[in-house]
Write an enzyme that holds these catalytic residues in place. Structure first.
Site: not given
Length: 201
Positions: A37, A120
């Site tokens: 995620h 990220h």
């Protein structure tokens, strides 16, 4: 007590591309594919009434769906690397969504997130990994790029203490305008997180 954070999900095709990076680095604990995620805003452990306030405030966000691409790899912890990740290509829409979430959280009186937003996807947690080996791993995979994908919603996730992070549970989901895949707001709070589980330590 769960920890809460807002995030973007990674669709299966992109997640499978990221999963091909796994391996080849001693000391790495690889994140399960289903737990990939992009964290937007971390809240930590919050009490029930604070969680309700956060959800009510996030209900007011109305932003369009947008495209994202995962490209490049990196590590956090320069002298003593503690994790490696896939980078997210620059996106004004992503930055605007995250900034609005942050503004609304501060409007509720929550302290600002002390960490600079660096979008990220964490690929692995590192323990006693040698910096030279991490650098070599990153260099060999520096040209990584996944197929762009459409972001149709953002979610509120919860996690509990575990080794390496996860499993994560989607507690709430908010569709972005122009997304046919998520036409309705989704809530899982009443089913998976009774009020008692929101109370502080």
């Amino acid at each position: 007590m769960p920890r809460l954070f807002t995030a973007l999900e990674i669709p299966r095709d992109a997640a499978m591309s990221v999963s091909l990076l796994r391996g080849g680095l001693p000391g790495a604990r690889w994140i399960d594919v289903e737990n990939y995620h992009i964290t937007l805003r971390f809240f930590g452990d919050v009490e029930h009434h604070v969680a309700d306030m956060i959800v009510n405030e996030l209900d007011r966000i109305h932003r369009p769906a947008f495209q994202l691409q995962l490209a490049g790899v990196g590590a956090f912890g320069s002298k003593k690397p503690h994790s490696i990740h896939v980078n997210v290509a620059a996106s004004p829409d992503l930055a605007a969504l995250q900034a609005e979430i942050e503004r609304r959280c501060q409007r509720l009186g929550l302290p600002p997130d002390a960490r600079k937003f660096v979008p990220h996807v964490t690929v692995a947690r590192l323990k006693n990994a040698k910096p030279g080996e991490v650098a070599a791993w990153l260099s060999a995979r520096g040209n990584f790029a996944a197929t762009p994908f459409k972001v149709g919603r953002f979610v509120l996730m919860s996690s509990r203490d575990s080794v390496g992070g996860g499993p994560y549970v989607i507690e709430e989901a908010w569709p972005l305008a122009g997304s046919a895949s998520h036409p309705l707001r989704h809530s899982n709070l009443s089913m998976s997180m009774p009020a008692a589980s929101w109370t502080g330590r």
